[in-house]
Design a protein around this motif. Structure first.
Motif, PDB file in Angstrom:
ATOM      1  N   ALA A   1       0.830  -1.212   0.000  1.00 38.64           N
ATOM      2  CA  ALA A   1       0.000   0.000   0.000  1.00 38.64           C
ATOM      3  C   ALA A   1       0.863   1.260   0.000  1.00 38.64           C
ATOM      4  N   ILE A   2       1.883   1.288   0.835  1.00 34.15           N
ATOM      5  CA  ILE A   2       2.765   2.459   0.883  1.00 34.15           C
ATOM      6  C   ILE A   2       3.527   2.599  -0.424  1.00 34.15           C
ATOM      7  N   GLY A   3       3.994   1.484  -0.969  1.00 34.25           N
ATOM      8  CA  GLY A   3       4.696   1.523  -2.245  1.00 34.25           C
ATOM      9  C   GLY A   3       3.806   2.015  -3.375  1.00 34.25           C
ATOM     10  N   SER A   4       2.556   1.592  -3.388  1.00 33.65           N
ATOM     11  CA  SER A   4       1.627   2.061  -4.414  1.00 33.65           C
ATOM     12  C   SER A   4       1.371   3.552  -4.272  1.00 33.65           C
ATOM     13  N   PHE A   5       1.237   4.011  -3.043  1.00 32.14           N
ATOM     14  CA  PHE A   5       1.019   5.429  -2.780  1.00 32.14           C
ATOM     15  C   PHE A   5       2.198   6.257  -3.278  1.00 32.14           C
ATOM     16  N   VAL A   6       3.417   5.814  -2.969  1.00 32.74           N
ATOM     17  CA  VAL A   6       4.616   6.532  -3.391  1.00 32.74           C
ATOM     18  C   VAL A   6       4.756   6.502  -4.910  1.00 32.74           C
TER      19      VAL A   6
ATOM     20  N   PHE B   1       2.452   9.076  -6.605  1.00 38.44           N
ATOM     21  CA  PHE B   1       2.926  10.457  -6.584  1.00 38.44           C
ATOM     22  C   PHE B   1       4.192  10.645  -7.415  1.00 38.44           C
ATOM     23  N   VAL B   2       5.026   9.634  -7.492  1.00 41.34           N
ATOM     24  CA  VAL B   2       6.200   9.723  -8.361  1.00 41.34           C
ATOM     25  C   VAL B   2       5.758   9.799  -9.816  1.00 41.34           C
ATOM     26  N   SER B   3       4.772   8.999 -10.194  1.00 41.00           N
ATOM     27  CA  SER B   3       4.292   9.050 -11.580  1.00 41.00           C
ATOM     28  C   SER B   3       3.639  10.396 -11.879  1.00 41.00           C
ATOM     29  N   LEU B   4       2.936  10.986 -10.909  1.00 38.41           N
ATOM     30  CA  LEU B   4       2.379  12.319 -11.122  1.00 38.41           C
ATOM     31  C   LEU B   4       3.482  13.363 -11.284  1.00 38.41           C
TER      32      LEU B   4
END
Length: 94
Positions: A60-65, A68-71
């Motif tokens: 979950a934390i990895g997906s969240f990060v 935002f990195v992709s944004l």
């Protein structure tokens, strides 16, 4: 109006009979894989649950990060490559 009013009485009696049989069978059913002297079952389940919780929290934390990195990468592509300015100060009145 209940659903029993729409169904004939002999069918509901038969259903009640079968439901009582199934409930009785479930009460006396004990699976063969459940051990009678099971001392390690609860700590083992707790350990596996904790490991899975840590693993899923990491996902979950990895997906969240990664979101935002992709944004951020998309922002730099739009601004640097295409030259489109995305500022909060740009307001267009039509």
């Amino acid at each position: 109006m209940k659903w029993q009013d729409l169904i004939p009485e002999f069918i509901t009696k038969q259903w009640n009979h079968w439901f009582k049989k199934v409930e009785g069978a479930l009460v006396f059913f004990t699976p063969a894989y459940v051990s009678k002297k099971n001392h390690f079952f609860s700590p083992l389940v707790a350990l596996i649950a904790i490991i899975w919780a840590i693993f899923l929290l990491g996902i979950a934390i990895g997906s969240f990060v990664m979101f935002f990195v992709s944004l951020l990468v998309l922002y730099f592509i739009v601004t640097k490559v295409f030259g489109i300015r995305i500022d909060l100060g740009d307001v267009v009145n039509v």
